[in-house]
Design an enzyme around this catalytic site. Structure first.
Site, PDB file in Angstrom:
ATOM      1  N   ARG A 119       0.802  -1.236   0.000  1.00 59.13           N
ATOM      2  CA  ARG A 119       0.000   0.000   0.000  1.00 59.13           C
ATOM      3  C   ARG A 119       0.827   1.275   0.000  1.00 59.13           C
ATOM      4  NH1 ARG A 119      -2.997  -3.386   3.053  1.00 59.13           N
ATOM      5  NH2 ARG A 119      -4.772  -4.150   1.865  1.00 59.13           N
ATOM      6  N   LYS A 141       4.058  12.115 -10.707  1.00 55.91           N
ATOM      7  CA  LYS A 141       3.274  11.241 -11.595  1.00 55.91           C
ATOM      8  C   LYS A 141       4.077   9.966 -11.845  1.00 55.91           C
ATOM      9  CE  LYS A 141       1.823  14.186 -15.051  1.00 55.91           C
ATOM     10  NZ  LYS A 141       1.246  14.234 -16.412  1.00 55.91           N
ATOM     11  N   GLU A 183      12.549  19.963 -23.584  1.00 56.34           N
ATOM     12  CA  GLU A 183      11.697  20.298 -22.423  1.00 56.34           C
ATOM     13  C   GLU A 183      12.213  21.545 -21.699  1.00 56.34           C
ATOM     14  OE1 GLU A 183       8.895  18.751 -21.988  1.00 56.34           O
ATOM     15  OE2 GLU A 183       9.173  16.789 -22.942  1.00 56.34           O
ATOM     16  N   LYS A 223       9.464  23.857 -13.440  1.00 54.39           N
ATOM     17  CA  LYS A 223       8.502  22.747 -13.379  1.00 54.39           C
ATOM     18  C   LYS A 223       7.942  22.617 -11.961  1.00 54.39           C
ATOM     19  CE  LYS A 223       6.764  18.362 -14.184  1.00 54.39           C
ATOM     20  NZ  LYS A 223       6.679  17.136 -14.929  1.00 54.39           N
ATOM     21  N   GLU A 233      -3.135  18.222 -11.517  1.00 60.71           N
ATOM     22  CA  GLU A 233      -3.414  18.464 -12.923  1.00 60.71           C
ATOM     23  C   GLU A 233      -4.820  18.922 -13.237  1.00 60.71           C
ATOM     24  OE1 GLU A 233      -2.251  15.156 -15.421  1.00 60.71           O
ATOM     25  OE2 GLU A 233      -0.829  16.453 -16.400  1.00 60.71           O
ATOM     26  N   ARG A 237      -1.061  23.022 -14.550  1.00 59.43           N
ATOM     27  CA  ARG A 237      -0.164  22.026 -15.152  1.00 59.43           C
ATOM     28  C   ARG A 237      -0.372  21.903 -16.657  1.00 59.43           C
ATOM     29  NH1 ARG A 237       1.769  16.265 -12.535  1.00 59.43           N
ATOM     30  NH2 ARG A 237       2.620  17.103 -10.645  1.00 59.43           N
ATOM     31  N   ASN A 241       1.895  21.353 -21.234  1.00 60.81           N
ATOM     32  CA  ASN A 241       1.583  20.704 -22.511  1.00 60.81           C
ATOM     33  C   ASN A 241       2.006  21.517 -23.720  1.00 60.81           C
ATOM     34  OD1 ASN A 241       0.510  18.376 -21.485  1.00 60.81           O
ATOM     35  ND2 ASN A 241      -1.576  19.156 -21.433  1.00 60.81           N
ATOM     36  N   HIS A 244       3.117  19.862 -26.788  1.00 60.96           N
ATOM     37  CA  HIS A 244       2.829  18.439 -26.610  1.00 60.96           C
ATOM     38  C   HIS A 244       1.584  17.966 -27.344  1.00 60.96           C
ATOM     39  CE1 HIS A 244       6.039  18.522 -23.761  1.00 60.96           C
ATOM     40  NE2 HIS A 244       5.899  17.250 -23.468  1.00 60.96           N
ATOM     41  N   HIS A 248       2.504  15.221 -29.608  1.00 71.29           N
ATOM     42  CA  HIS A 248       1.990  13.874 -29.427  1.00 71.29           C
ATOM     43  C   HIS A 248       1.399  13.329 -30.718  1.00 71.29           C
ATOM     44  CE1 HIS A 248      -0.683  10.789 -27.317  1.00 71.29           C
ATOM     45  NE2 HIS A 248       0.565  10.399 -27.164  1.00 71.29           N
ATOM     46  N   HIS A 260      11.124  11.982 -28.109  1.00 70.18           N
ATOM     47  CA  HIS A 260      10.059  12.798 -27.534  1.00 70.18           C
ATOM     48  C   HIS A 260      10.401  14.296 -27.598  1.00 70.18           C
ATOM     49  CE1 HIS A 260       6.799  14.021 -24.964  1.00 70.18           C
ATOM     50  NE2 HIS A 260       7.650  14.592 -24.142  1.00 70.18           N
TER      51      HIS A 260
HETATM   52  N1  NAD Z   1       6.260  11.236 -14.691  1.00 70.24           N
HETATM   53  C1  NAD Z   1       6.298  12.296 -15.457  1.00 70.24           C
HETATM   54  O1  NAD Z   1       5.821  13.375 -15.083  1.00 70.24           O
HETATM   55  C2  NAD Z   1       6.932  12.202 -16.817  1.00 70.24           C
HETATM   56  C3  NAD Z   1       7.234  13.376 -17.522  1.00 70.24           C
HETATM   57  C4  NAD Z   1       7.880  13.255 -18.748  1.00 70.24           C
HETATM   58  C5  NAD Z   1       8.195  12.005 -19.247  1.00 70.24           C
HETATM   59  N2  NAD Z   1       7.889  10.890 -18.537  1.00 70.24           N
HETATM   60  C6  NAD Z   1       8.236   9.545 -19.042  1.00 70.24           C
HETATM   61  O2  NAD Z   1       9.665   9.460 -19.122  1.00 70.24           O
HETATM   62  C7  NAD Z   1      10.017   8.531 -20.148  1.00 70.24           C
HETATM   63  C8  NAD Z   1      11.071   9.174 -20.996  1.00 70.24           C
HETATM   64  O3  NAD Z   1      12.191   9.466 -20.188  1.00 70.24           O
HETATM   65  P1  NAD Z   1      13.678   9.375 -20.770  1.00 70.24           P
HETATM   66  O4  NAD Z   1      13.769  10.196 -21.977  1.00 70.24           O
HETATM   67  O5  NAD Z   1      14.593   9.619 -19.642  1.00 70.24           O
HETATM   68  O6  NAD Z   1      13.721   7.857 -21.281  1.00 70.24           O
HETATM   69  P2  NAD Z   1      14.571   6.579 -20.810  1.00 70.24           P
HETATM   70  O7  NAD Z   1      14.350   6.285 -19.396  1.00 70.24           O
HETATM   71  O8  NAD Z   1      14.238   5.526 -21.795  1.00 70.24           O
HETATM   72  O9  NAD Z   1      16.085   7.052 -20.987  1.00 70.24           O
HETATM   73  C9  NAD Z   1      16.555   7.385 -22.269  1.00 70.24           C
HETATM   74  C10 NAD Z   1      17.756   6.526 -22.662  1.00 70.24           C
HETATM   75  O10 NAD Z   1      18.918   7.006 -21.989  1.00 70.24           O
HETATM   76  C11 NAD Z   1      19.563   5.946 -21.289  1.00 70.24           C
HETATM   77  N3  NAD Z   1      20.226   6.553 -20.153  1.00 70.24           N
HETATM   78  C12 NAD Z   1      19.639   7.137 -19.079  1.00 70.24           C
HETATM   79  N4  NAD Z   1      20.561   7.708 -18.301  1.00 70.24           N
HETATM   80  C13 NAD Z   1      21.760   7.484 -18.869  1.00 70.24           C
HETATM   81  C14 NAD Z   1      23.105   7.861 -18.545  1.00 70.24           C
HETATM   82  N5  NAD Z   1      23.370   8.618 -17.473  1.00 70.24           N
HETATM   83  N6  NAD Z   1      24.085   7.468 -19.369  1.00 70.24           N
HETATM   84  C15 NAD Z   1      23.814   6.749 -20.492  1.00 70.24           C
HETATM   85  N7  NAD Z   1      22.577   6.379 -20.860  1.00 70.24           N
HETATM   86  C16 NAD Z   1      21.561   6.745 -20.053  1.00 70.24           C
HETATM   87  C17 NAD Z   1      18.451   4.980 -20.994  1.00 70.24           C
HETATM   88  O11 NAD Z   1      18.947   3.677 -20.768  1.00 70.24           O
HETATM   89  C18 NAD Z   1      17.627   5.055 -22.266  1.00 70.24           C
HETATM   90  O12 NAD Z   1      18.210   4.268 -23.266  1.00 70.24           O
HETATM   91  C19 NAD Z   1       8.740   8.207 -20.888  1.00 70.24           C
HETATM   92  O13 NAD Z   1       8.305   6.926 -20.509  1.00 70.24           O
HETATM   93  C20 NAD Z   1       7.765   9.263 -20.425  1.00 70.24           C
HETATM   94  O14 NAD Z   1       6.428   8.817 -20.428  1.00 70.24           O
HETATM   95  C21 NAD Z   1       7.272  10.969 -17.331  1.00 70.24           C
HETATM   96 ZN    ZN Z   2       7.374  16.003 -22.582  1.00 73.44          ZN
END
Ligand code: NAD
Ligand code: ZN
Length: 340
Positions: A119, A141, A183, A223, A233, A237, A241, A244, A248, A260
């Site tokens: 939980r 999130k 971003e 942020k 949200e 928030r 977007n 986005h 998207h 992205h």
């Molecule tokens: N929770 C939220 O508010 C929120 C906001 C934006 C995005 N997201 C989510 O985040 C994800 C995208 O995040 P991301 O772009 O970090 O993707 P990711 O976690 O896939 O990382 C991107 C790539 O970089 C590599 N990597 C990470 N750190 C590294 C380092 N220090 N050295 C070498 N390689 C490294 C990872 O292995 C991966 O291949 C999506 O799933 C998206 O939905 C969530």
């Molecule tokens: Zn984004």
């Protein structure tokens, strides 16, 4: 070296506050993380790239680490079960803590697992990608993807602490740096002319960790402030977007072949052009937005027709009662929500 002050996020509705701490080196981060964990049991969740390309995990006992495959495909139920199983195997009780060390994928799935294990137990977020630092780690999130779409299953679960460490950026591929920059530029446009100008100053095709990291703090601050205004949200928030809704649609039409950040960059330029056409911003604003992406050599050319993009946006989950809500720039530092 404690040269960069920490940031505090206050969430008034639930009376929670937590800190974002900054460090330059793994050594310093290691000391602080071990202090923060204290005597508690813990499990680190990370991915194969972080394990392979950084040395940060080396000082931890293997039994306290779970390494998952990299990439979006990991953000699914089977890996949630893997995390939970490992928690049970290691007999973590409710006083234990999970530590997410990775990009947004690891942050989202680990936060989600922490929020449902017995939980809910605390999570510490250690973002290792630029995008995860300035965006995904902040705001609580959590979630995973399923066959019906991305991020459709999840919870709100605020971390007990976030650590941003410069050394992680050194092994991050340039394409991932640019994804995060998308971003950061968005944050400048929606909330801070100074942040945007600072980014313009460092804009070049190959920006280094040293130049970017000082600006990470400002971006995280923007942020955080938006999240503070609107934890769940409902209103503010929405600003996040920017770029986005178009972005998207582009991701969907290209079957997620764009990173992205690039999709967001293209979407931001489209939003600016739309704003210009409707007398919401001036030409100089559009030029500055296009120029900054060009100076970072982020390819904002897109071969999709306007018609295709509007059609895809109409099918987007963010459409309310058949109307599309766009976030549009008025000028650098200010946006407005526009319903079409
Ligand atoms: N929770 C939220 O508010 C929120 C906001 C934006 C995005 N997201 C989510 O985040 C994800 C995208 O995040 P991301 O772009 O970090 O993707 P990711 O976690 O896939 O990382 C991107 C790539 O970089 C590599 N990597 C990470 N750190 C590294 C380092 N220090 N050295 C070498 N390689 C490294 C990872 O292995 C991966 O291949 C999506 O799933 C998206 O939905 C969530
Ligand atoms: Zn984004």
């Amino acid at each position: 070296m404690h040269c960069m002050k920490s940031l505090v996020i206050n969430l008034p509705v639930r009376k929670i506050s937590y800190e974002i701490e900054f460090s330059e080196t793994f050594k310093e981060l290691n000391t602080r993380l071990k202090e923060q964990i204290g005597k508690r049991k813990f499990l680190i969740v990370s991915d194969q790239n972080v394990d392979k390309f950084t040395s940060f995990l080396n000082t931890f006992d293997k039994k306290n680490i779970l390494i998952l495959p990299p990439g979006e495909k990991t953000k699914h139920w089977p890996y949630v079960e893997k995390i939970l199983d490992k928690c049970f195997e290691e007999k973590l009780d409710r006083s234990a803590v999970l530590v997410a060390i990775g990009g947004g994928v690891i942050g989202d799935i680990t936060g989600f697992a922490a929020s449902i294990y017995k939980r809910g137990i605390p999570v510490i977020q250690i973002p290792t990608s630029l995008l995860a630092m300035v965006d995904a780690s902040i705001g609580g999130k959590t979630g995973i993807d399923c066959q019906y779409g991305k991020n459709l299953i999840g919870t709100f679960h605020q971390p007990e602490k976030i650590y941003a460490c410069e050394e992680f950026l050194k092994s991050l591929p340039l394409s991932e740096i640019k994804s995060g920059l998308g971003e950061m530029i968005k944050h400048g446009i929606l909330g801070s002319p100074k942040h945007f100008t600072d980014l313009e100053k460092i804009a070049n095709p190959n920006p280094t960790a040293k130049r970017i990291f000082p600006l990470v703090r400002d971006s995280m601050n923007i942020k955080s402030q938006v999240v503070e205004q609107d934890e769940r949200e409902g209103g503010a928030r929405m600003q996040l977007n920017l770029g986005h809704t178009f972005g998207h649609a582009i991701e969907l039409l290209h079957d997620f072949k764009f990173s992205h950040g690039i999709a967001v960059a293209i979407g931001t330029v489209m939003a600016a052009q739309y704003a210009l056409e409707h007398g919401i911003c001036n030409e100089e604003t559009v030029d500055r937005i296009e120029n900054i992406f060009n100076k970072f050599e982020m390819d904002i050319t897109c071969d999709l027709s306007e018609e295709q993009i509007w059609q895809a946006m109409a099918n987007d989950k963010k459409v309310k009662e058949g109307r599309i809500r766009l976030v549009l720039p008025e000028k650098i530092g200010k946006v407005r929500v526009h319903t079409v």
